[in-house]
Structure formats: C-alpha cells, structure tokens
Design an enzyme around this catalytic site. Structure first.
Site, short mmCIF file in Angstrom:
data_model
loop_
_atom_site.label_atom_id
_atom_site.label_comp_id
_atom_site.label_asym_id
_atom_site.label_seq_id
_atom_site.Cartn_x
_atom_site.Cartn_y
_atom_site.Cartn_z
N GLU A 159 -3.71 16.92 -11.78
CA GLU A 159 -4.41 17.21 -13.07
C GLU A 159 -5.82 17.51 -13.27
O GLU A 159 -6.64 16.85 -14.11
CB GLU A 159 -3.92 15.99 -14.03
CG GLU A 159 -3.85 16.47 -15.57
CD GLU A 159 -3.28 15.46 -16.63
OE1 GLU A 159 -4.19 15.27 -17.36
OE2 GLU A 159 -2.23 15.06 -16.37
N LYS A 207 3.43 11.04 -11.67
CA LYS A 207 2.64 10.09 -12.42
C LYS A 207 3.27 8.84 -12.75
O LYS A 207 4.41 8.69 -13.35
CB LYS A 207 2.50 10.60 -13.99
CG LYS A 207 1.30 11.69 -13.80
CD LYS A 207 1.03 12.23 -15.22
CE LYS A 207 -0.08 13.14 -15.48
NZ LYS A 207 -0.44 13.49 -16.84
N HIS A 217 7.97 7.38 -27.55
CA HIS A 217 7.11 8.43 -26.86
C HIS A 217 7.43 9.73 -27.45
O HIS A 217 6.38 10.49 -27.82
CB HIS A 217 7.11 8.34 -25.37
CG HIS A 217 6.30 9.36 -24.78
ND1 HIS A 217 4.73 9.16 -24.91
CD2 HIS A 217 6.57 10.28 -23.86
CE1 HIS A 217 4.34 10.24 -24.36
NE2 HIS A 217 5.27 11.03 -23.79
N LYS A 275 7.76 22.29 -14.73
CA LYS A 275 6.93 21.13 -14.42
C LYS A 275 6.76 21.18 -13.05
O LYS A 275 5.49 21.15 -12.50
CB LYS A 275 7.69 19.95 -14.90
CG LYS A 275 6.60 18.66 -14.56
CD LYS A 275 6.79 17.51 -15.12
CE LYS A 275 5.92 16.51 -15.08
NZ LYS A 275 5.98 15.24 -15.79
N HIS A 315 0.30 15.34 -26.74
CA HIS A 315 0.10 13.74 -26.43
C HIS A 315 -1.27 13.26 -26.80
O HIS A 315 -1.39 11.88 -26.81
CB HIS A 315 0.27 13.96 -24.67
CG HIS A 315 1.48 13.96 -24.26
ND1 HIS A 315 2.31 15.35 -24.64
CD2 HIS A 315 2.21 13.23 -23.39
CE1 HIS A 315 3.51 15.17 -23.82
NE2 HIS A 315 3.62 13.89 -23.35
N HIS A 341 -0.33 9.91 -28.30
CA HIS A 341 -0.74 8.44 -27.73
C HIS A 341 -1.46 7.77 -28.75
O HIS A 341 -1.57 6.55 -28.74
CB HIS A 341 -1.56 8.82 -26.40
CG HIS A 341 -0.82 9.24 -25.17
ND1 HIS A 341 -1.47 9.60 -23.99
CD2 HIS A 341 0.54 9.29 -24.87
CE1 HIS A 341 -0.50 9.86 -23.11
NE2 HIS A 341 0.86 9.67 -23.69
N GLU A 356 10.22 16.57 -25.74
CA GLU A 356 9.46 17.13 -24.43
C GLU A 356 10.11 18.42 -24.11
O GLU A 356 9.29 19.25 -23.55
CB GLU A 356 9.70 16.13 -23.47
CG GLU A 356 8.96 14.79 -23.45
CD GLU A 356 7.49 14.93 -23.56
OE1 GLU A 356 7.09 15.94 -22.77
OE2 GLU A 356 6.92 13.85 -23.42
N ARG A 391 0.76 -1.06 -0.01
CA ARG A 391 -0.05 0.00 0.06
C ARG A 391 0.76 1.27 -0.02
O ARG A 391 0.53 2.29 0.14
CB ARG A 391 -0.92 0.07 1.06
CG ARG A 391 -1.91 -1.06 1.33
CD ARG A 391 -3.08 -0.75 2.14
NE ARG A 391 -4.14 -1.87 2.15
CZ ARG A 391 -4.05 -2.94 2.82
NH1 ARG A 391 -3.29 -3.24 3.62
NH2 ARG A 391 -5.19 -3.79 2.65
N ARG A 450 -2.57 21.44 -15.02
CA ARG A 450 -1.38 20.37 -15.30
C ARG A 450 -1.74 19.70 -16.68
O ARG A 450 -0.88 19.20 -17.41
CB ARG A 450 -1.28 19.34 -14.02
CG ARG A 450 -0.16 18.37 -14.44
CD ARG A 450 0.19 17.47 -13.20
NE ARG A 450 1.16 16.60 -13.47
CZ ARG A 450 1.89 15.63 -12.61
NH1 ARG A 450 1.27 15.58 -11.41
NH2 ARG A 450 2.55 14.93 -13.13
N ASN A 497 0.18 18.20 -21.59
CA ASN A 497 -0.08 16.84 -22.47
C ASN A 497 -0.12 17.52 -23.74
O ASN A 497 -0.69 16.92 -24.89
CB ASN A 497 -1.23 16.56 -22.06
CG ASN A 497 -1.15 15.52 -20.90
OD1 ASN A 497 -0.41 14.74 -20.85
ND2 ASN A 497 -2.13 15.93 -19.89
#
Length: 354
Positions: free
Chosen positions: A234, A140, A262, A224, A245, A249, A182, A118, A238, A242
């Site tokens: 997000e 993330k 990526h 960032k 993206h 993606h 990026e 956990r 935030r 992306n």
C-alpha cells in the site's frame, strides 16, 4: 472450480473458488507444511464447518482454537490467548494455521501467523462474502486498538485461499449484505461494468444464484489480486481499495467495534465519499443516486449515525493509516469505475457533506 493467482514473486499464491467445498482436501493439503495443523475459528463458524474441515485433514495432527465471535474480539487480548494456546500445544515452526471464518478470524489468524516463531505457514478459508471478496486476499493482517481500527498488524501473505460459495448459505442476511458493500466498492473504484452488472442482477444476487455469485466473487478477487500484485504494501494504488473506509473506520471506532458491521460502515462511507466527489463536480447527482439505490437494495445504510458530528469523524480520521504529514487523505470516485487518492479535502467540504 474457478481459480486465479496473486502474483507476488516467490510468495505468490492461488485463490480457489468452488461451489460446494467438496474439493477442500484436494486443494488444501498440498499447501500444508508438516503434519501439525491448528484451525483458528470462532464459536459461530466452527460448529458448522468442523466436520467438513476435519474430514479434509484426516492425514494431519489437528487441533482447534475457538475464539468468541465478533469485531469486538479482534484485540491484542485474543491474539495473546491464541499465542498461549499454540505454545501450550507445543506448536513449532512447521505448524500450519488455517483461518476458518470471516474477516475477524482471517485478520487475527494472519497476524498470529506473521509473528508466531517469527512467521509460520497459514491458509485462508473465508466463510463470509466480505472475507471471500476482500479481506482474505492481499495479506493485510491486524487487530484493533481502542484508538483505531487495524492499527496493530503486518503484511503477511497466506499460502492459499480456498473459497466455498456454499458457506454463503449459512450467513445471516445482515452479514451477506455487509459483504455486498465491499462488492459494490469494487465496481465504484475499478470496474463500471461490474457496477452495472450488480444493478442488473439484484434479484439473482439476493437469491444467491450460483453462477452470478461465482462471477462476482471471481471478479472482485481478480481486481484485488491485480492491485495487490502491483502494490503489495500500500505505497500507492492499493490505497484505492480503501474507498469508503476513511469515513467507515471513523464510524466503527466512534460507535464501538461490532455495533456497526464493517461492511455497513463502509457502505455509509462510500456514499459520503461520493457526495464529496459530487461536491467537487467529478460525479453527478444521478451517479450518487445509483450508488444509494444499489446499497438500498441490500438494506445497507447510506448515511452515518445521526449522533456523529463532523468533529467526531475528524478525530478518528486523523488516526487513519493513510494520514501523511498530518494530512487526511481520501479515496474519491472520479467517475463510476474509477477512483483517485486526494489529500486536499478541506474541513469546510467535510462539514458540507457530513
């Protein structure tokens, strides 16, 4: 040594940026809890850095998990294998995991850390440009699903991020270029001065000049860190990170994870986002050309695969994490250095730019 802080209250953490990694032990060890450390890496990275990381961790009980390299291995199966390894090794809640590698290693190690017992302590030691400027910062963590990228994961912050610029010299040219996508993203979405700095220092970047790379990495992490501190999970600003993206993606998912890196998919996606913004009259053709020219300087793709139709994009975009109320949302540049989130893009507009 440069450093900055990600300000998140009681789970704030530092980012250390150093030229050669000689201070790894000094800055790493204070963030380790307990004596047990498990380094998660891959078959490409671990042989290069194992002796250095082992030397930094001589006072700890260390074991290593070596996963296969590449985006195709960022799966629940790998996650399960790492969990099994930790249990077989007798790891407990006082273990510290160290993610040694690029974005795939960092993402999957972070997800394991978020869910093993956990939640256990973990530290990011990113070795690629993409992971140094982006994926190692912000918490993330995720694995991919065949129906969507990063669909299974958690927001879970590391104890620290340690960046050694010396690792960049081990990267293949294609991997370094993917990281530059990026970097360019940050200039387009948040800092016009950074974008112009990149335009004016292409040769120095290609030669990995220490001072230039230190400035670039620090500035990207700074942007960032500021955005994450304002919107950790997000819910608002935030999402601007992306940029490119939503398109990118879709390319990765359609082409098969790992066939396009990526950063390569994000590069093409940023051009598509810029073309959409130009179609709306927010930026002009000259701005789009500047973006394309900068991406071309690092041999990055500036268009998606010829085989992909608009329908191919849309079917993946509908599974994007930014979708709300069945509406696909896009990050588009309002001008170079400023981006916004929009939710009213029509299929006709997509057909035009794709």
């Amino acid at each position: 040594m440069k450093s900055l802080e990600v300000n998140l209250g009681d789970h704030s953490y530092p980012i250390y940026i150093e030229k050669d990694g000689n201070s790894l032990s000094s800055f790493l060890c204070p963030h380790i809890k307990g004596q047990r450390v498990v380094v998660i890496s891959n078959t490409t990275v671990l042989p290069i850095f194992k002796s250095q990381i082992a030397l930094a961790l001589t006072d700890f009980d260390v074991s290593y998990y070596e996963m296969a390299d590449g985006e195709a291995n960022k799966t629940l199966e790998t996650y399960h294998d790492i969990m099994t390894f930790l249990l077989e090794q007798g790891a407990a809640r006082d273990v510290t995991l160290i993610a040694l590698g690029g974005g795939v290693v960092g993402d999957i190690c972070g997800f394991v850390a978020a869910t093993f017992m956990r939640g256990v302590n973990f530290i990011q030691v990113p070795t690629t440009l993409l992971s140094q400027v982006d994926s190692s910062v912000g918490g993330k963590t995720a694995v991919n699903h065949p129906l969507g990228k990063n669909m299974i994961g958690a927001f879970y912050q590391p104890q620290a991020v340690f960046i050694s610029m010396n690792s960049l010299k081990t990267l293949p040219k294609r991997e370094f270029a993917a990281g530059m996508a990026e970097v360019i993203k940050y200039g387009i979405l948040a800092d016009r001065d950074l974008f112009e700095y990149l335009e004016n220092n292409i040769a120095a970047i290609q030669q990995m000049d220490d001072d230039v790379m230190a400035y670039i990495i620090h500035r990207c992490c700074e942007i960032k860190a500021e955005i994450v501190a304002e919107d950790e999970k997000e819910q608002g600003r935030r999402a601007l990170l992306n940029l490119g993206h939503t398109f990118g993606h879709a390319i990765e998912a359609e082409q098969g994870y790992g066939n396009w890196l990526h950063g390569e998919a994000v590069a093409a996606g940023m051009v598509q986002a810029c073309q959409l913004a130009r179609l709306r009259g927010w930026i002009n053709e000259s701005d789009v050309s500047r973006v394309i020219t900068l991406l071309n300087a690092f041999d990055l793709p500036t268009s998606g695969p010829d085989s992909m139709s608009c329908d191919d994009y849309i079917k993946h975009m509908k599974k994007d994490k930014k979708v709300k109320a069945s509406t696909i949302r896009f990050i588009l540049p309002k001008q170079l250095g400023q981006a916004i989130l929009v939710s009213d893009v029509t299929e006709s507009e997509l057909q035009t730019i794709l």
